[in-house]
Design a protein around this motif. Structure first.
Motif, short mmCIF file in Angstrom:
data_model
loop_
_atom_site.label_atom_id
_atom_site.label_comp_id
_atom_site.label_asym_id
_atom_site.label_seq_id
_atom_site.Cartn_x
_atom_site.Cartn_y
_atom_site.Cartn_z
N ASN A 91 0.83 -1.21 0.00
CA ASN A 91 0.00 0.00 0.00
C ASN A 91 0.87 1.26 0.00
O ASN A 91 0.50 2.28 0.59
CB ASN A 91 -0.91 0.01 1.23
N PHE A 92 1.99 1.17 -0.70
CA PHE A 92 2.94 2.27 -0.68
C PHE A 92 2.34 3.54 -1.27
O PHE A 92 2.58 4.65 -0.76
CB PHE A 92 4.21 1.89 -1.46
N SER A 93 1.54 3.41 -2.34
CA SER A 93 0.95 4.60 -2.96
C SER A 93 -0.05 5.27 -2.01
O SER A 93 -0.14 6.50 -1.97
CB SER A 93 0.25 4.22 -4.27
N LEU A 94 -0.79 4.46 -1.25
CA LEU A 94 -1.75 5.01 -0.29
C LEU A 94 -1.02 5.77 0.81
O LEU A 94 -1.40 6.90 1.16
CB LEU A 94 -2.59 3.89 0.31
N TYR A 95 0.03 5.15 1.34
CA TYR A 95 0.83 5.83 2.35
C TYR A 95 1.48 7.08 1.77
O TYR A 95 1.56 8.12 2.43
CB TYR A 95 1.92 4.90 2.90
N GLY A 96 1.94 6.96 0.53
CA GLY A 96 2.59 8.09 -0.12
C GLY A 96 1.66 9.28 -0.28
O GLY A 96 2.03 10.43 -0.02
N ASP A 97 0.43 9.00 -0.71
CA ASP A 97 -0.55 10.08 -0.86
C ASP A 97 -0.85 10.74 0.48
O ASP A 97 -0.94 11.97 0.58
CB ASP A 97 -1.85 9.54 -1.47
N GLY A 98 -1.00 9.91 1.51
CA GLY A 98 -1.26 10.46 2.84
C GLY A 98 -0.09 11.27 3.36
O GLY A 98 -0.27 12.34 3.96
N PHE A 99 1.13 10.75 3.14
CA PHE A 99 2.33 11.45 3.58
C PHE A 99 2.45 12.81 2.89
O PHE A 99 2.69 13.83 3.54
CB PHE A 99 3.56 10.59 3.27
N LEU A 100 2.28 12.83 1.58
CA LEU A 100 2.37 14.08 0.84
C LEU A 100 1.26 15.05 1.24
O LEU A 100 1.47 16.27 1.29
CB LEU A 100 2.31 13.81 -0.67
N GLY A 101 0.07 14.49 1.53
CA GLY A 101 -1.03 15.34 1.98
C GLY A 101 -0.70 16.03 3.29
O GLY A 101 -0.97 17.22 3.47
N THR A 102 -0.09 15.30 4.21
CA THR A 102 0.31 15.88 5.50
C THR A 102 1.41 16.91 5.31
O THR A 102 1.40 17.97 5.95
CB THR A 102 0.78 14.78 6.46
N VAL A 103 2.36 16.62 4.42
CA VAL A 103 3.44 17.58 4.15
C VAL A 103 2.87 18.87 3.57
O VAL A 103 3.25 19.98 3.97
CB VAL A 103 4.48 16.97 3.19
N GLU A 104 1.93 18.75 2.62
CA GLU A 104 1.33 19.94 2.02
C GLU A 104 0.58 20.77 3.06
O GLU A 104 0.73 22.00 3.12
CB GLU A 104 0.37 19.53 0.89
N LEU A 105 -0.22 20.09 3.87
CA LEU A 105 -0.94 20.81 4.93
C LEU A 105 0.02 21.52 5.86
O LEU A 105 -0.20 22.68 6.24
CB LEU A 105 -1.80 19.83 5.73
N THR A 106 1.10 20.83 6.23
CA THR A 106 2.08 21.42 7.16
C THR A 106 2.77 22.63 6.55
O THR A 106 2.90 23.67 7.21
CB THR A 106 3.13 20.36 7.55
N VAL A 107 3.20 22.51 5.31
CA VAL A 107 3.92 23.61 4.66
C VAL A 107 3.02 24.83 4.48
O VAL A 107 3.37 25.96 4.88
CB VAL A 107 4.50 23.16 3.30
N TYR A 108 1.85 24.62 3.88
CA TYR A 108 0.96 25.76 3.60
C TYR A 108 0.46 26.40 4.90
O TYR A 108 0.42 27.62 5.02
CB TYR A 108 -0.23 25.31 2.75
N ALA A 109 0.07 25.57 5.87
CA ALA A 109 -0.43 26.12 7.13
C ALA A 109 0.69 26.82 7.90
O ALA A 109 0.44 27.82 8.58
CB ALA A 109 -1.06 25.01 7.98
N SER A 110 1.91 26.31 7.80
CA SER A 110 3.04 26.94 8.49
C SER A 110 3.31 28.34 7.93
O SER A 110 3.56 29.29 8.68
CB SER A 110 4.29 26.08 8.37
#
Length: 214
Positions: free
Chosen positions: A7-26
């Protein structure tokens, strides 16, 4: 390892989603935090009141409640945006209150004589704050701001409950597929660890380069 490799793609999408939220919100939190800190020390009373009310409301409101207010409340007033944008607004505004207070504590460490000297040279309040006070204040509050950004990254997990793609939300799909819940959360924890350690390393570099020597 099967949970991750299959399920690497699923984890990858979630990981990138968290990174995007963190960067933009920061970015939003830092901009608003600097602005509100400026308001709180401004010579104009209305600005100080606005900054104080902003911090008091956001710092004492549960983040989950703020998510409900933003993601479900704003569309009722005709503001319809993607849920990810709403999540960034909620996270950024909430965190800005803590950035503001950290920065204000740094402003208080700057000797008043420096501000008075700048004003005696004819500098305006904005020029004094931006060129004399804030640069010094930021140097002294790099560690607490780093801790606040790390907390933001972990708080982004709440966005998964509002249909926003992020790392913690992957457990729902994996649980439905019958994977071990323990290993599912182990790899989610690893993902968050990578994000938070990266942020910590970045602020350690900033502290060594720009921080005030103690």
């Amino acid at each position: 390892m099967d949970v991750l490799t299959q399920n690497f793609s699923l984890y990858g999408d979630g990981f990138l989603g968290t990174v995007e939220l963190t960067v933009y919100a920061s970015v939003l939190a830092l901009v608003l935090g600097f602005l509100m800190a400026s308001f709180r020390v401004a010579p104009v009373g209305s600005f100080r009141v606005f900054g104080t009310v902003w911090v008091a409301i956001l710092r004492n409101t549960p983040l989950t409640l703020l998510f409900f207010a933003v993601l479900l409340g704003l569309p009722r007033f005709g503001l319809v945006l993607p849920f990810k944008v709403f999540a960034v607004l909620a996270l950024g505004c909430y965190t800005s209150a803590f950035i503001c207070e950290a920065l204000r504590s740094g402003i208080n460490t700057v000797p008043k004589g420096q501000g008075e000297a700048a004003r005696s040279l004819g500098m305006t309040f904005g020029q004094t704050l931006s060129t004399v006070v804030l640069p010094q204040a930021f140097r002294s509050v790099i560690p607490p701001i780093g801790s606040t950004i790390i907390a933001l990254a972990k708080n982004s997990a709440i966005a998964g409950a509002f249909s926003v793609t992020e790392l913690l939300g992957t457990y729902k799909t994996l649980n439905e597929l019958g994977y071990s819940i323990i290993w599912t959360f182990v790899w989610i924890a690893v993902g968050y660890l990578i994000i938070t350690l990266t942020i910590s390393a970045l602020f350690n570099v900033l502290e060594k380069r720009y921080g005030v020597a103690r």
